[in-house]
Design an enzyme around this catalytic site. Structure first.
Site, PDB file in Angstrom:
ATOM      1  N   GLY A   1      33.559  44.681   9.999  1.00 46.14           N
ATOM      2  CA  GLY A   1      33.732  45.820   9.101  1.00 46.14           C
ATOM      3  C   GLY A   1      32.452  46.298   8.442  1.00 46.14           C
TER       4      GLY A   1
ATOM      5  N   PHE B   1      36.061  46.604  14.011  1.00 47.97           N
ATOM      6  CA  PHE B   1      35.795  45.226  14.414  1.00 47.97           C
ATOM      7  C   PHE B   1      34.311  44.876  14.364  1.00 47.97           C
ATOM      8  CE2 PHE B   1      35.249  42.234  18.138  1.00 47.97           C
ATOM      9  CZ  PHE B   1      35.882  41.145  17.549  1.00 47.97           C
ATOM     10  N   TYR B   2      33.451  45.872  14.425  1.00 52.56           N
ATOM     11  CA  TYR B   2      32.018  45.605  14.504  1.00 52.56           C
ATOM     12  C   TYR B   2      31.501  44.962  13.221  1.00 52.56           C
ATOM     13  CZ  TYR B   2      31.914  48.673  18.625  1.00 52.56           C
ATOM     14  OH  TYR B   2      32.131  49.247  19.853  1.00 52.56           O
ATOM     15  N   THR B   3      30.793  43.854  13.394  1.00 47.91           N
ATOM     16  CA  THR B   3      30.227  43.059  12.296  1.00 47.91           C
ATOM     17  C   THR B   3      31.237  42.892  11.164  1.00 47.91           C
ATOM     18  OG1 THR B   3      29.111  45.036  11.414  1.00 47.91           O
ATOM     19  CG2 THR B   3      27.809  43.574  12.808  1.00 47.91           C
TER      20      THR B   3
END
Length: 367
Positions: free
Chosen positions: A69, A65-67
């Site tokens: 992918g 979920f971070y940035t």
């Protein structure tokens, strides 16, 4: 003299996996998605990553979920570029949807889990993840389904270890108990928020982790930056430049106790000749219940400052001052489990610390 160091490794939970006392959080690697406001380009991320690796660190934390992918994609390129995949303990997480139009693109179901790990492996340019975590309890999927999928992914060699993040203590206890009872891949990690301003996990999560072999890793050990001392209390609320005052700032109430705690942290920092952030990180990293604290950085210099938290020891009297200033009184039924309450009600008049002759407490060291 360094009391700890990144190249001093500790076992994670009831496993043989050795990790650094400080993990590198990469939620800001990339400039897309929810975390774009403070994201870093690949070149900026490279300098932070290299500084961590060169210092001996081996524990990397990310999530699909971070940035949107990008964090995984950048990490995959950086690890491949450095040629150190086998040396790294690479952690990623699943739960949050990466495709809002697809009801099975998020959550903790088997379909979502398998889809998530396959996509993460592609972005990370690897054929296995060292530690795969359920990111957040979705309140829907049966725990048995999650455990069976973890076990199948372990058997298939796509993950080495399984763990949980941001779940109720009862859920973690049920998961580990079922895994033990049915010979499934055990959980080795429980990732939770923990800091001098967030000690509520001590009520149930910490005892659960210590009893069941779940090594606890602490996210946000600086309380979203509050413990750095860069914020101040005003009539209009929190003031200062940073995540606590910008758009999307965490919604929480900062109490008089929190502001008084900052004074104690500042006093301790002044006595030791270190920064407030280093005091806060050292306190978390040296708590008996914590296997590793996750630190992010906006620059190599900021990371260096965080690593400095490993270079000193908190004297007992200063640790006690921090403990007292940050203490969270037990609420409701939990008051009944305190030594004071049990000494007064369960065994009135007795010295509750007395032990039978020859008694030895069990030796448990899950880190």
């Amino acid at each position: 003299m360094k009391v700890m160091a990144l190249d001093h490794y500790y076992l994670l939970g009831r496993s043989g996996l050795r990790v650094s006392r400080l993990a590198l959080g990469t939620m800001n690697f990339g400039t897309g998605g929810f975390h774009a406001a403070y994201g870093k380009t690949e070149d900026e991320a490279r300098s932070i990553f290299r500084r961590y690796v060169d210092a001996g660190g081996n524990f990397i934390d990310t999530a699909d979920f971070y940035t949107a992918g990008e964090s995984e994609t950048i990490l995959g390129r950086l690890i491949e570029e450095a040629g150190i995949r086998d040396r790294m303990v690479l952690t990623t997480k699943f739960t949050n949807s990466v495709d809002p139009g697809d009801p099975n693109a998020g959550g903790n179901g088997r379909k979502a889990m398998i889809r998530a790990v396959e996509a993460s492996l592609r972005r990370l340019r690897t054929d296995y993840v060292d530690l795969f975590l359920l990111h957040t309890w979705d309140r829907i999927t049966p725990v048995e389904e999650v455990l069976r999928t973890f076990d199948d992914l372990t058997t298939a060699g796509k993950i080495r270890y399984a763990g949980l993040s941001d779940v109720p203590a009862w859920y973690a206890a049920r998961a580990q108990t079922l895994a033990d009872a049915h010979g499934l891949a055990p959980m080795v990690n429980l990732q939770l928020p923990y800091s001098l301003v967030e000690r509520t996990i001590e009520t149930e999560h910490v005892p659960a982790g210590q009893t069941l072999g779940l090594g606890i890793t602490a996210w946000s050990p600086l309380g979203s930056g509050f413990l750095t001392g860069k914020y101040r209390n005003t009539d209009q609320g929190v003031a200062g430049a940073g995540r606590l005052t910008g758009d999307g700032a965490p919604v929480r109430t900062w109490t008089d106790q929190h502001w008084e705690l900052l004074k104690t942290v500042e006093t301790v920092a002044d006595k030791l000749g270190v920064t407030m952030a280093q005091v806060a990180l050292n306190w978390v990293a040296t708590q008996p219940c914590i296997a590793s604290a996750i630190v992010g950085a906006s620059s190599p210099e900021q990371l260096d400052s965080s690593l400095g938290a490993l270079e000193f020891e908190l004297p007992a009297e200063l640790r006690s001052a921090l403990d007292e200033a940050s203490a969270v009184p037990p609420e409701s039924v939990y008051r009944m489990f305190t030594p004071e309450y049990q000494g007064w009600l369960v065994n009135p008049g007795a010295k509750v610390t007395d032990k039978p002759a020859g008694y030895r407490p069990p030796v448990v060291n899950w880190n």
